[in-house]
Scaffold this active site. Sequence first.
Site, PDB file in Angstrom:
ATOM      1  N   GLU A  17      35.922  34.869  20.759  1.00  0.00           N
ATOM      2  CA  GLU A  17      36.451  33.550  21.121  1.00  0.00           C
ATOM      3  C   GLU A  17      35.931  33.093  22.499  1.00  0.00           C
ATOM      4  O   GLU A  17      35.625  31.916  22.696  1.00  0.00           O
ATOM      5  CB  GLU A  17      37.992  33.583  21.155  1.00  0.00           C
ATOM      6  CG  GLU A  17      38.653  33.788  19.806  1.00  0.00           C
ATOM      7  CD  GLU A  17      38.790  35.267  19.402  1.00  0.00           C
ATOM      8  OE1 GLU A  17      38.091  36.138  19.973  1.00  0.00           O
ATOM      9  OE2 GLU A  17      39.583  35.542  18.486  1.00  0.00           O
ATOM     10  N   LEU A  18      35.826  34.047  23.436  1.00  0.00           N
ATOM     11  CA  LEU A  18      35.376  33.663  24.780  1.00  0.00           C
ATOM     12  C   LEU A  18      33.926  33.174  24.743  1.00  0.00           C
ATOM     13  O   LEU A  18      33.574  32.187  25.398  1.00  0.00           O
ATOM     14  CB  LEU A  18      35.529  34.845  25.751  1.00  0.00           C
ATOM     15  CG  LEU A  18      35.100  34.576  27.193  1.00  0.00           C
ATOM     16  CD1 LEU A  18      35.886  33.407  27.799  1.00  0.00           C
ATOM     17  CD2 LEU A  18      35.252  35.814  28.069  1.00  0.00           C
ATOM     18  N   GLY A 436       7.689  39.713  22.008  1.00  0.00           N
ATOM     19  CA  GLY A 436       8.088  39.928  20.620  1.00  0.00           C
ATOM     20  C   GLY A 436       8.931  38.815  20.048  1.00  0.00           C
ATOM     21  O   GLY A 436       8.565  38.211  19.055  1.00  0.00           O
ATOM     22  N   GLU A 488      10.198  37.906  15.405  1.00  0.00           N
ATOM     23  CA  GLU A 488      11.471  38.602  15.170  1.00  0.00           C
ATOM     24  C   GLU A 488      12.587  37.703  14.614  1.00  0.00           C
ATOM     25  O   GLU A 488      13.772  38.005  14.787  1.00  0.00           O
ATOM     26  CB  GLU A 488      11.953  39.322  16.446  1.00  0.00           C
ATOM     27  CG  GLU A 488      10.937  40.307  17.001  1.00  0.00           C
ATOM     28  CD  GLU A 488      11.371  41.036  18.267  1.00  0.00           C
ATOM     29  OE1 GLU A 488      12.575  41.220  18.483  1.00  0.00           O
ATOM     30  OE2 GLU A 488      10.467  41.418  19.041  1.00  0.00           O
ATOM     31  N   GLU A 609      17.777  53.099  31.294  1.00  0.00           N
ATOM     32  CA  GLU A 609      19.237  53.057  31.418  1.00  0.00           C
ATOM     33  C   GLU A 609      19.908  54.276  30.808  1.00  0.00           C
ATOM     34  O   GLU A 609      21.084  54.512  31.053  1.00  0.00           O
ATOM     35  CB  GLU A 609      19.806  51.753  30.893  1.00  0.00           C
ATOM     36  CG  GLU A 609      19.999  51.669  29.420  1.00  0.00           C
ATOM     37  CD  GLU A 609      20.494  50.275  29.028  1.00  0.00           C
ATOM     38  OE1 GLU A 609      20.090  49.296  29.674  1.00  0.00           O
ATOM     39  OE2 GLU A 609      21.263  50.198  28.072  1.00  0.00           O
ATOM     40  N   HIS A 698      15.039  35.020  31.645  1.00  0.00           N
ATOM     41  CA  HIS A 698      16.483  34.783  31.684  1.00  0.00           C
ATOM     42  C   HIS A 698      16.814  33.412  32.248  1.00  0.00           C
ATOM     43  O   HIS A 698      17.941  32.950  32.172  1.00  0.00           O
ATOM     44  CB  HIS A 698      17.187  35.858  32.516  1.00  0.00           C
ATOM     45  CG  HIS A 698      17.098  37.199  31.856  1.00  0.00           C
ATOM     46  ND1 HIS A 698      16.191  38.148  32.234  1.00  0.00           N
ATOM     47  CD2 HIS A 698      17.779  37.716  30.802  1.00  0.00           C
ATOM     48  CE1 HIS A 698      16.324  39.202  31.449  1.00  0.00           C
ATOM     49  NE2 HIS A 698      17.267  38.963  30.574  1.00  0.00           N
TER      50      HIS A 698
HETATM   51  N1  HCS Z   1      10.744  42.885  21.375  1.00  0.00           N
HETATM   52  C1  HCS Z   1      11.998  42.572  22.015  1.00  0.00           C
HETATM   53  C2  HCS Z   1      12.128  43.296  23.299  1.00  0.00           C
HETATM   54  C3  HCS Z   1      13.332  42.933  24.085  1.00  0.00           C
HETATM   55  S1  HCS Z   1      13.665  44.032  25.344  1.00  0.00           S
HETATM   56  C4  HCS Z   1      12.076  41.081  22.234  1.00  0.00           C
HETATM   57  O1  HCS Z   1      11.038  40.481  22.420  1.00  0.00           O
HETATM   58  O2  HCS Z   1      13.169  40.522  22.238  1.00  0.00           O
END
Ligand code: HCS
Length: 758
Positions: A17-18, A436, A488, A609, A698
Amino acid sequence: MAITHNLGFPRIGAKRELKFALESYWKGQSSLDALKAAGAELRQQHWTDQSQLDWSPVGDFAFYDQVLDMSFTLGNLPERVRGLSGDSLDNYFRIARGRSAADETCGGVQASEMTKWFDTNYHYIVPELSKSTVFSLDASRLIDEFRQARRLNVKAKPVIIGPLTYLWLGKTKDNSDKLALLPRLLPIYVQLLAELAICGAEWVQIDEPILVTELEPIWQQAFVSTYSTLNTNHVKLLLATYFGQLRENLALACRLPVQGLHVDAFNARDEILDVIRKLPVDCVLSLGVVNGRNIWRANLAATLDWLEPIHEKLGNRLWLAPSCSLLHVPVDITSEYKLDTELRSWLSFALQKLNELSTLSAALNNGRHFVERELRDNQMAISARKISTRVHNPAVKEALARINANMERRTSPYSERTHKQREQLQLPPYPTTTIGSFPQTEEIRRARSLFKQGELSESSYNTAMREQIAHSVREQESLGLDVLVHGEAERNDMVEYFGEQLEGYAFSQFGWVQSYGSRCVKPPIMFGDILRPKPMTVKWIQYAQSLTHRPMKGMLTGPVTILNWSFVRDDQPRTVSCQQLALAIREEVLDLESAGIRVIQIDEAALREGLPLRKAQWHEYLQWAIGAFRIAANGVRDNTQIHTHMCYSEFNDIIASIADMDADVITIETSRSDMELLDAFDHFNYPNEIGPGVYDIHSPNIPTQEHIIHLMQKAAKRIPAQRLWVNPDCGLKTRTWSEVIPALRNMVAAAHTLRSTM
Ligand SMILES: N[C@@H](CCS)C(=O)O
Ligand SMILES: CN1c2c(nc(N)[nH]c2=O)NC[C@@H]1CNc1ccc(C(=O)N[C@@H](CCC(=O)N[C@@H](CCC(=O)N[C@@H](CCC(=O)O)C(=O)O)C(=O)O)C(=O)O)cc1
Ligand SMILES: [Zn+2]
């Protein structure tokens, strides 16, 4: 009486919902008041969900991120957003997400850096610090939420991030000493605790997870002085550590002047008796007995066997909780009606974990007979899972036993392979490519959603995805990119997609876990031995290759990343699970090669990570993780080019291991650090090819050609130009086509200019 409490509840909502409230507000489709009301409603729901506990957390809700919330509470906002118009929540989103220059209210604002929260797949907004940072208290959010909880008769325990963890998580651009800010920061914390006390708070949970990491002596000493200062009798402090063992910080944690200590009794069970010995006799000990990071049902009888003597000793001083905040698990397993009942009976999401806590405390407080039925149920599920034939597959175990060192090695070294690959691929210098994914548009997601609901047939879904692939190939050809990707479109997520196709994996429908802001992932659940029943990606890549003469990159997620972003088995070592995944990906790589694909990318975005929080354990992890990548990647012929990709990475401390992967090309995130991350590759004399990301995917901002040239020229000072590629930082799935096209156009133009100056 053992007391139950929780460290934090998933805030995104059982049905996200958020997420929907946030995205609707960001798109201008709903008001700020509506967003705030959605937040209040979710908090109320979450307290209702936790009503069986003795204490519920307050302040664990965040509209974007709890670390950014803390920065606001401490008045630590970057200079660039001070004085801008709008509600303070708008400023909060500006820091979290940035604003493009087209935004009329404030012009361009760069987002703060985001990085992963300890060793989880959650990302926080990094506090910006400098030697001139000043702090000022804004307790309004916490107090408002505390009052809301009290109005609802919730026994509320405010949760804040401790001052040392806050500083440790922050970054200084001017290389100043973060600890030097402590004298300025502590009075704000003292004031905050006083204000919470005035509002009626009895306990405050103060999170210091850095106590499970290796701390320099100066940080250890700072704990003593900090907690002496915070011990003001305003409120009782419950110092919370989680995500691992305290080890050399154990004695320190036990002697801090606080009224309660929470420790991760799931990951550090063998330390608990020592903690009990060292803890002052009037100090509460909260044991995180239920794993807050994974989704397996707890073994209640075994936990009770261990807990009962401790309870006898500690009595009222014993609190029970999940090991860490439940932010890292989905909300409710009972919604998963598509999972078969047997598998479902093995699993426990946030609500079930709270039930487990209640059962444990009832058994301790009233005797096991009081919860006989719950304990019997639990035991049956635990025993069934142990012996299930769905978990163990002899064929997989045999394949694992056949792994040998040759499988990890390419036929020839890179210096020889590169000639064969250059001859085969005929690429220009500074070849251009992308990572990708192309935009996951609403159209794509809607088609997949309809397909999953059975409202779109498989063949119509496949046709829709092929159209998307064809569209992305056309766009890439017209942009003039050199090595293409299929985009993708058919993938919901780079890990979940593979989990859905591998035997030994289950996937949920609503098992969402927040990754950052409004973005969520649904980690697949590895419950049994892993087998690839059939090729997973080949038909899509083959189709994409059939549309172009340019090389099409096969696109796979690597074994380490699949492992690190899944809920993994707790009944065998991670190394074994990772090797099983490596064998499955290896088969896929070889099938792609047989299908004529000449370039194959194996993403290992989560390799870093997965590093243990303590450096002392890194070597062991890197050994098996890199080994698994090599098994997956290195079965190909010399002239097949293997790429790998990593984002959110600092490479200095693991550069030797990255080189050891022996990928022909690595594409990495570097643009936010102005190519400084390349220093590691330069100093190490990294021998293979590198694509240092030239723009931050981003951000909606479009990078200029000049900026890209500037970055690549900086890169060329460190890495010979013949070994450089030009590409964005990461995949483009979160962007729109209207952002992607001009950005890539500038990127390709920059590559042309660079070539002309060679
Ligand atoms: N092949 C992926 C890597 C993301 S870290 C993409 O392009 O979204
Ligand atoms: C690279 N990153 C990843 C991490 N972990 C992963 N497991 N995967 C990653 O890619 N960790 C580090 C980073 C984190 N980054 C991101 C970036 C973007 C997202 C993201 O966009 N998440 C999506 C959910 C993706 C997904 O699985 N989508 C599904 C379901 C779509 C859906 O919700 N459908 C609705 C209907 C929609 C409609 O239009 O009608 C429904 O079914 O109800 C899919 O595509 O099928 C997000 O939206 O949060 C995550 C991490
Ligand atoms: Zn990436």
